[in-house]
Motif scaffolding. Structure first.
Motif, PDB file in Angstrom:
ATOM      1  N   TYR A   5       0.859  -1.246  -0.146  1.00  0.00           N
ATOM      2  CA  TYR A   5      -0.098   0.064   0.094  1.00  0.00           C
ATOM      3  C   TYR A   5       0.762   1.437   0.181  1.00  0.00           C
ATOM      4  N   ALA A   6       1.966   1.264   0.867  1.00  0.00           N
ATOM      5  CA  ALA A   6       3.043   2.443   0.760  1.00  0.00           C
ATOM      6  C   ALA A   6       3.453   2.506  -0.690  1.00  0.00           C
ATOM      7  N   GLU A  15       5.627  10.237  -6.179  1.00  0.00           N
ATOM      8  CA  GLU A  15       6.993  10.292  -5.768  1.00  0.00           C
ATOM      9  C   GLU A  15       7.686   8.892  -6.023  1.00  0.00           C
ATOM     10  N   GLU A  16       8.994   9.176  -5.767  1.00  0.00           N
ATOM     11  CA  GLU A  16       9.787   8.156  -6.338  1.00  0.00           C
ATOM     12  C   GLU A  16       9.748   6.748  -5.072  1.00  0.00           C
ATOM     13  N   ILE A  17       9.582   5.420  -5.538  1.00  0.00           N
ATOM     14  CA  ILE A  17       9.450   4.408  -4.658  1.00  0.00           C
ATOM     15  C   ILE A  17      10.801   3.811  -4.336  1.00  0.00           C
ATOM     16  N   ASN A  18      11.396   4.360  -3.266  1.00  0.00           N
ATOM     17  CA  ASN A  18      12.520   3.910  -2.609  1.00  0.00           C
ATOM     18  C   ASN A  18      12.470   3.700  -1.216  1.00  0.00           C
ATOM     19  N   GLU A  19      13.458   3.177  -0.520  1.00  0.00           N
ATOM     20  CA  GLU A  19      13.829   2.681   0.669  1.00  0.00           C
ATOM     21  C   GLU A  19      13.184   3.895   1.666  1.00  0.00           C
ATOM     22  N   ALA A  24       9.189   6.406   5.160  1.00  0.00           N
ATOM     23  CA  ALA A  24       8.600   7.543   5.646  1.00  0.00           C
ATOM     24  C   ALA A  24       6.766   7.434   5.772  1.00  0.00           C
ATOM     25  N   VAL A  25       6.389   6.712   4.649  1.00  0.00           N
ATOM     26  CA  VAL A  25       4.898   6.668   4.493  1.00  0.00           C
ATOM     27  C   VAL A  25       4.449   5.717   5.470  1.00  0.00           C
ATOM     28  N   LEU A  26       5.041   4.312   5.703  1.00  0.00           N
ATOM     29  CA  LEU A  26       5.027   3.269   6.737  1.00  0.00           C
ATOM     30  C   LEU A  26       4.787   3.737   7.893  1.00  0.00           C
ATOM     31  N   GLU A  27       5.961   4.872   8.426  1.00  0.00           N
ATOM     32  CA  GLU A  27       6.068   5.145   9.647  1.00  0.00           C
ATOM     33  C   GLU A  27       4.915   6.209  10.130  1.00  0.00           C
TER      34      GLU A  27
END
Length: 112
Positions: A5-6, A15-19, A24-27
């Motif tokens: 989902y993130a 946004e770029e999908i990076n670590e 950040a989204v998960l937190e």
């Protein structure tokens, strides 16, 4: 599932999908983030066109069960006086309650 989902949220927002972004989204969502899972997600999505994958997943299956009978077929059956068909329909209608109850068993456990 929240990791996927993130990635979908990041993709949708451009946004770029990076670590860092996934973390950040998960937190922000209050998820206890596991770094190895984030790395695995990023690696798995490396060659995936997410927009295409979502579009393909959203298309309903076109194969499957038989189509519903046309209205003309029902009228002909009523005029023909086929008593066996009427009895079968009545028997089918009586069994629906049992099928519905059986399919709903255990759902209360999900919310309780």
């Amino acid at each position: 599932m929240e990791y996927v989902y993130a990635a979908l949220i990041l993709n949708e927002s451009g946004e770029e999908i990076n670590e860092d972004n996934v973390t950040a989204v998960l937190e922000a969502a209050g998820v206890d983030v596991t770094e190895s899972r984030v790395k695995a997600l990023i690696a798995a999505l490396e060659d995936v066109d997410i927009d295409e994958a979502v579009e393909e997943a959203a298309v309903p299956a076109t194969t499957g069960g038989a189509a519903a009978p046309a209205a003309d077929d029902e009228d002909e059956a009523d005029e023909g006086g086929d008593e066996d068909a009427d009895e079968e329909e009545a028997a089918d209608e009586g069994g629906d309650d049992e099928d519905e109850e059986a399919s709903g068993e255990g759902l209360g456990d999900l919310f309780g």
